[in-house]
Enzyme design. Structure first.
Site, short mmCIF file in Angstrom:
data_model
loop_
_atom_site.label_atom_id
_atom_site.label_comp_id
_atom_site.label_asym_id
_atom_site.label_seq_id
_atom_site.Cartn_x
_atom_site.Cartn_y
_atom_site.Cartn_z
N GLY A 125 39.26 32.59 73.03
CA GLY A 125 40.00 31.43 73.53
C GLY A 125 39.63 30.22 72.71
O GLY A 125 39.09 29.23 73.20
N THR A 140 42.34 25.74 71.85
CA THR A 140 42.54 24.46 72.53
C THR A 140 41.32 24.13 73.38
O THR A 140 40.46 24.99 73.62
CB THR A 140 43.79 24.49 73.47
OG1 THR A 140 43.59 25.49 74.48
CG2 THR A 140 45.06 24.78 72.71
N TYR A 148 38.12 23.31 75.50
CA TYR A 148 36.69 23.57 75.32
C TYR A 148 36.42 24.68 74.31
O TYR A 148 35.39 24.67 73.63
CB TYR A 148 36.05 23.92 76.67
CG TYR A 148 35.77 22.71 77.54
CD1 TYR A 148 34.98 21.66 77.06
CD2 TYR A 148 36.25 22.62 78.83
CE1 TYR A 148 34.70 20.54 77.85
CE2 TYR A 148 35.99 21.51 79.63
CZ TYR A 148 35.20 20.48 79.14
OH TYR A 148 34.93 19.38 79.92
N ALA A 163 43.52 38.97 74.11
CA ALA A 163 42.07 39.21 74.11
C ALA A 163 41.64 40.19 75.20
O ALA A 163 40.53 40.73 75.14
CB ALA A 163 41.33 37.88 74.28
N LEU A 197 38.59 31.85 77.89
CA LEU A 197 39.98 32.27 78.08
C LEU A 197 40.57 31.66 79.35
O LEU A 197 39.90 31.60 80.38
CB LEU A 197 40.08 33.79 78.17
CG LEU A 197 39.69 34.58 76.92
CD1 LEU A 197 39.80 36.08 77.19
CD2 LEU A 197 40.57 34.20 75.74
N TYR A 214 39.74 24.28 94.42
CA TYR A 214 38.96 24.80 93.29
C TYR A 214 37.77 25.63 93.76
O TYR A 214 37.83 26.86 93.81
CB TYR A 214 38.49 23.65 92.39
CG TYR A 214 38.81 23.90 90.93
CD1 TYR A 214 38.13 24.87 90.22
CD2 TYR A 214 39.79 23.17 90.26
CE1 TYR A 214 38.42 25.12 88.88
CE2 TYR A 214 40.09 23.42 88.93
CZ TYR A 214 39.39 24.39 88.25
OH TYR A 214 39.69 24.65 86.94
N LEU A 273 38.54 17.66 82.92
CA LEU A 273 39.24 16.99 81.84
C LEU A 273 40.71 17.39 81.87
O LEU A 273 41.07 18.39 82.50
CB LEU A 273 38.66 17.38 80.48
CG LEU A 273 37.32 16.75 80.09
CD1 LEU A 273 36.82 17.40 78.81
CD2 LEU A 273 37.47 15.26 79.89
N THR A 281 43.41 19.34 80.54
CA THR A 281 43.64 20.52 79.70
C THR A 281 44.98 21.12 80.11
O THR A 281 45.55 20.75 81.15
CB THR A 281 42.54 21.58 79.88
OG1 THR A 281 42.58 22.07 81.23
CG2 THR A 281 41.15 21.01 79.60
#
Length: 392
Positions: free
Chosen positions: A48, A51, A53, A112, A139, A235, A273, A275
């Site tokens: 991954g 993009t 991290y 992957a 990923l 989350y 962040l 993303t």
């Protein structure tokens, strides 16, 4: 062609090659100006890598420590009439910069999760790298096909146990409103764990170990977000949270099964962040807009590259890194400490449709969103004709 952003909902459907290259160069410049410890990775696999991290990890390894990097991503190439994905252009720019700096870089584009890509990666490591001393698992995918059974699983973003009503911000309609989230079924929880949990991370480490490609003392880390009270219902205490708990299980299993090689596996918790993944999660655009406001005022705001540089230098390659009760490496303490969270909670309770733009840093959020796709950089001429084709 002249490329202007085409935004649909929480995604941008095109990308700018020059802007993406600018983004990569800015991150490389930051890393090049940091003092890195002598002890660091030399042969790195980033799963991954294109993009967020994952890209920051690859840049930190290569330009901070001079490491050889092998990346895996799943990106769409450009055509004469259509741009490629941002991750494609990021990777093309990284390859160019690595080549100019005399650094080894190879990227494999594909699924992957599949056995075929694992086999291709193993052959590349054998041919070019010897053994790897760092494996980064970064990923993010909404679905995964089990390579052994052929069954495809899809993840969901839902609370666990009971429904939940909360505030959110609709970036498409510029609207603060309440959203009602239905609880997940057990099947949805199980499927989300299959997609976003630690099973594939373990499979990668097992495949590398069986091929005798793990260096003694190899480090491996999978990235997670834990959050605090405001984000727990969607989350930490939700389907994603259950999957992330499975990462903790996987880290323990990897440490136990690879003890003879002294492999050190960690889950690393990073700050929230903008993303491509977080933009799609209810609550997060509102929450991130508020934490950006608070953390910029406190002088503690960091982006992907600052977080990863700190993780490598202070935690991942430190002799005895400090971990939390679940043996995780924590880079999110500037966000999750009680003082900062109290300020965010106060703003959360106050925010309405009328005062959202005054109380939040949505301007900063939106700018970072544009940056993900190569737009919004002051030093890029977005009225200029550019060639959409770019190769690695």
């Amino acid at each position: 062609m002249v490329i202007q952003p085409k935004i649909r909902g929480f995604i941008c459907t095109n990308a700018h090659p020059v802007g993406c290259a600018t983004n990569v160069k800015k991150q490389i410049a930051y890393i090049s100006n940091q003092q890195q410890p002598d002890d660091g990775p030399k042969n790195v696999l980033v799963l991954g890598c294109s993009t967020g991290y994952g890209l920051a990890s690859r840049i930190t390894a290569a330009f901070g420590y001079g490491a050889k990097t092998l990346g895996v991503c799943f990106e769409k190439p450009p055509t004469e009439r259509k741009t490629g994905t941002a991750g494609w252009y990021n990777t093309a720019a990284f390859h160019q910069q690595a080549h100019d700096a005399g650094l080894y870089a190879k990227t494999i584009n594909g699924d992957a999760f599949s056995n075929e890509i694992k086999a291709e990666v193993i052959e590349a490591i054998k041919a070019d790298m010897g053994k790897v001393d760092l494996v980064v698992y970064s990923l993010a995918s909404p679905r995964r096909t089990d390579p052994n059974t052929g069954e495809t699983f899809k993840s969901v973003l839902k609370p666990v146990g009971q429904g939940y009503t909360t505030k959110t911000y609709d970036t498409d309609k510029d609207r603060v409103h309440e959203i009602e989230l239905e609880p997940a079924t057990q099947e949805e929880i199980d499927h989300t764990i299959k997609v976003m949990g630690g099973e594939d991370w373990e499979m990668w480490l097992d495949a590398l170990d069986e091929a005798d490609l793990l260096a003694d003392g190899c480090r491996t880390t999978a990235y997670t977000y834990i959050g605090k009270e405001l984000t727990w219902p969607i989350y930490g205490h939700a389907t994603i949270g259950k999957a992330k708990e499975d990462l903790d299980r996987a880290a323990s299993a990897i440490n136990a099964s690879k003890a003879d090689k002294q492999v050190k596996a960690y889950v690393s918790s990073l700050k929230a962040l903008v993303t491509q993944a977080s933009s799609a999660i209810p609550v997060m655009p509102l929450y991130i807009s508020l934490i950006y406001k608070v953390m910029k005022e406190e002088g503690t705001h960091e982006g992907c590259i600052e977080q990863i540089q700190g993780l490598f230098a202070e935690k991942l390659f430190a002799p005895n890194p400090q971990t939390d009760e679940a043996n995780r490496l924590r880079m999110d303490d500037k966000e999750t400490n009680e003082q900062t969270q109290a300020k965010i909670k106060a703003l959360w309770d106050q925010v309405t449709q009328e005062n959202f733009h005054q109380l939040s840093d949505y301007e900063g959020y939106h700018q970072e969103f544009l940056h993900l796709f190569g737009f919004g950089f002051d030093d890029v001429d977005y009225d200029a004709d550019v060639d959409p084709l770019a190769q690695w």
